[in-house]
Design a protein around this motif. Structure first.
Motif, PDB file in Angstrom:
ATOM      1  N   THR A   8     -12.888 -13.161  -9.372  1.00 22.30           N
ATOM      2  CA  THR A   8     -13.986 -13.406 -10.299  1.00 22.30           C
ATOM      3  C   THR A   8     -15.252 -13.603  -9.472  1.00 22.30           C
ATOM      4  OG1 THR A   8     -12.413 -14.550 -11.706  1.00 22.30           O
ATOM      5  CG2 THR A   8     -14.724 -14.864 -12.212  1.00 22.30           C
ATOM      6  N   LEU A  34     -12.788 -21.697 -14.564  1.00 23.02           N
ATOM      7  CA  LEU A  34     -12.550 -20.466 -15.319  1.00 23.02           C
ATOM      8  C   LEU A  34     -12.180 -20.797 -16.766  1.00 23.02           C
ATOM      9  CD1 LEU A  34     -10.489 -18.357 -12.741  1.00 23.02           C
ATOM     10  CD2 LEU A  34     -12.959 -18.564 -12.987  1.00 23.02           C
ATOM     11  N   THR A  68     -15.573 -10.923 -17.669  1.00 22.40           N
ATOM     12  CA  THR A  68     -15.229 -10.534 -16.296  1.00 22.40           C
ATOM     13  C   THR A  68     -13.968 -11.267 -15.823  1.00 22.40           C
ATOM     14  OG1 THR A  68     -16.566 -12.207 -15.190  1.00 22.40           O
ATOM     15  CG2 THR A  68     -17.680 -10.163 -15.768  1.00 22.40           C
ATOM     16  N   ILE A  69     -13.724 -12.476 -16.380  1.00 27.49           N
ATOM     17  CA  ILE A  69     -12.500 -13.199 -16.009  1.00 27.49           C
ATOM     18  C   ILE A  69     -11.278 -12.483 -16.590  1.00 27.49           C
ATOM     19  CG2 ILE A  69     -11.252 -15.399 -16.161  1.00 27.49           C
ATOM     20  CD1 ILE A  69     -13.962 -16.797 -16.344  1.00 27.49           C
TER      21      ILE A  69
END
Lengths: 282, 274
Positions: free
Chosen positions: A108, B33, B249-250
């Motif tokens: 990420t 996250l 995007t994770i």
């Protein structure tokens, strides 16, 4: 496979030319620029400006300080995790989950990861709320845009590299050495200190080198976590190139950073190679 | 007896302590996250963690904004383009380095890996300088050229590693039986080193996909890859929509990790890291 000289020259030549044009030449240009002025004359003025000004030394020192703290902290946090993963070699699913959790942040972008910390470290973020709940503090701390934020963010970004470097050495380590030590009567702790730890030294050296190298040149995380103030060398480089439009001074800062980090890395590698017990020069 | 018991207790306490620390560290690794994903579903206009309610509004908003969709497509084109070029350059280079019997191959191999230890920001600056001289500064091509430099080492290294643990007599048998060099490569060597190449290419793909440092020097605001776009946004404000973009995007990272696990195995990948 036998490859004749002609094919070898082409197959290796093209990638080599690519790197020379787009990697070596650009670096050369940065070095030349660092000795140039806008008129195109050779000069030492950029270095005089960088090395003569206390401000640049402070920023360089702070960059190295952040990298050092990050190195030590990721080692202290990463080693137990890597060690744990070597203990559960036979539990494949748990190991796989560990790998997924370590690789996810690595895959990420730094910016997304730093964003997560902005939320966590905010005035009403989880960190402050937890500390308030536990009664450790009685009013929210200002965490964002502080040194704490920069360091927490840097540790977070670098930790997977340290864990993977140590884990790959521990995973290849001969388990029977540990068993032998235990069979001969050593306690688990003594076995760890006298057998496991020394044998994992190459992983520690590799991990600290990666983390240090990446930390001193890291740009995104310190930029976001410091709230935009230019606190580390990479930010000064960016400012000179993209905001002040002085690529000559920017190049000089880049070269100073590069030379300093190379010197430290070489010194560190030499010291580690001379450690007693590795059969080096000692 | 009691001494034995205490030793046994101590022996049990050690691993328990280590696994407790290990899981805390793992929690630290996923917490940010999880936070980003969670707040992307909040119904509030501001960032709320834990999120309030559940909505997909922020995802709809970013998918309806062409500038974000364009940024994602640009990032994808960059990553695939750089990986393809990296593959075409890196695999033959590794092959010759390992099989070519040339002098100085160890030094050359180190040279191919050297972009890894150089600060990405300096590579970014360097690419800005060379592309300016060659007349394509601040363009897709400039970013592409820079991304190839940063991902090439991953592809070269994993290919070298897979050529290492490989029975060379298989290739010799094929060639003794009359197969040409290229035929030997495509029918014997390539199938055997495929996992290594896939691992290297996926790593390269990811490193290009998440790069900010090289891109930021070589692009203009109107043409930013997605991490640069998020970076420029987050510096000034943070809201649930940018959390949705980030969460996206994770999800992609998660898919790539699973893909790596399926195709190569995570144990092997981790050994190749940096």
């Amino acid at each position: 496979m036998r490859i004749n000289r002609f094919s070898a020259a082409i197959l290796l030549g093209i990638p080599l030319i690519y790197l020379i044009v787009f990697f070596v030449t650009p670096l050369g240009m940065v070095v030349v620029d660092s000795f140039s002025n806008p008129a195109g004359e050779l000069t030492l003025a950029n270095y005089a400006a960088v090395l003569g000004e206390a401000y640049y030394w402070q920023v360089l020192g702070y960059t190295l300080w952040i990298a050092l703290v990050t190195c030590v902290a990721t080692l202290l946090l990463g080693y137990p995790l890597a060690y744990y993963m070597s203990l559960i070699e036979h539990r494949r699913t748990v190991r796989r989950v560990c790998f997924i959790l370590i690789l996810m942040p690595l895959f990420t972008s730094n910016i997304v990861r730093s964003f997560g910390w902005i939320v966590l470290l905010g005035r009403e973020g989880l960190v402050n709320e937890t500390l308030l709940l536990l009664g450790i503090i009685d009013r929210p701390l200002r965490l964002l845009s502080t040194e704490v934020a920069i360091i927490v963010g840097m540790i977070y970004v670098m930790l997977p590299f340290m864990v993977l470097a140590i884990a790959s050495v521990l995973q290849n380590m001969n388990g029977s050495l540990r068993e032998a030590s235990r069979d001969l009567g050593a306690t688990a702790f003594a076995t760890f200190v006298k057998v496991t730890l020394p044998l994992s030294a190459p992983g520690i050296v590799a991990g600290t080198l990666i983390v240090f190298t990446l930390s001193i040149s890291s740009y995104v995380t310190p930029r976001i976590m410091s709230g935009g103030r230019s606190v580390v060398s990479s930010m000064l480089i960016y400012d000179q190139f993209m905001l002040v439009f002085n690529p000559f001074l920017g190049s000089a800062i880049a070269v100073v950073l590069l030379v300093t980090s190379f010197a430290l890395i070489v010194a560190y590698t030499l010291i580690m190679e001379r450690r007693p017990g590795r059969g080096g020069a000692s | 007896m009691s001494r034995r018991l205490s030793i046994r207790l101590r022996d049990a306490a050690g691993p328990a302590l280590i696994s407790a620390i290990a899981w805390l560290v793992l929690a630290y690794l996923v917490l940010p996250l999880v936070v980003v994903i969670a707040i992307s579903f909040t119904t509030t206009e501001y960032l709320a963690f834990p999120p309030v309610g559940f909505t997909l509004r922020w995802y709809q908003r970013f998918l309806a904004d062409p500038s974000y969709v364009d940024a994602i497509l640009l990032s994808a084109r960059l990553a695939f383009g750089a990986t393809l070029i990296g593959f075409l350059l890196g695999v033959p280079a590794a092959l010759v380095l390992k099989r070519g019997r040339l002098p100085g191959t160890q030094m050359l191999a180190n040279f191919f890996l050297s972009p890894l230890i150089l600060p990405a920001i300096i590579i970014g600056v360097g690419v800005l300088q060379i592309s300016g001289t060659l007349g394509f500064a601040r363009s897709f091509e400039a970013m592409l050229v820079g991304h190839v430099v940063i991902i090439l080492p991953y592809i070269v290294r994993t290919t070298l590693a897979s050529l290492e643990g490989f029975d060379i007599s298989l290739e010799e048998a094929a060639q003794d039986l009359g197969a040409s060099g290229p035929a030997t490569f495509f029918f014997v060597t390539l199938p055997l080193i495929k996992p290594g190449i896939i691992a290297g290419c996926l790593f390269g793909l990811i490193m290009s996909w998440i790069d900010v440092e090289v891109s930021i020097f070589n692009t203009v605001i109107a043409q930013s890859p997605i991490p640069v776009k998020v970076f420029n946004y987050v510096q000034y404000s943070v809201d649930p929509m940018i959390a949705a973009v980030s969460a996206g995007t994770i999800y992609i990272a998660f898919v790539l990790v699973l893909l790596l696990d399926r195709l190569v195995g995570l144990d092997k990948v981790a050994g190749q890291q940096k």
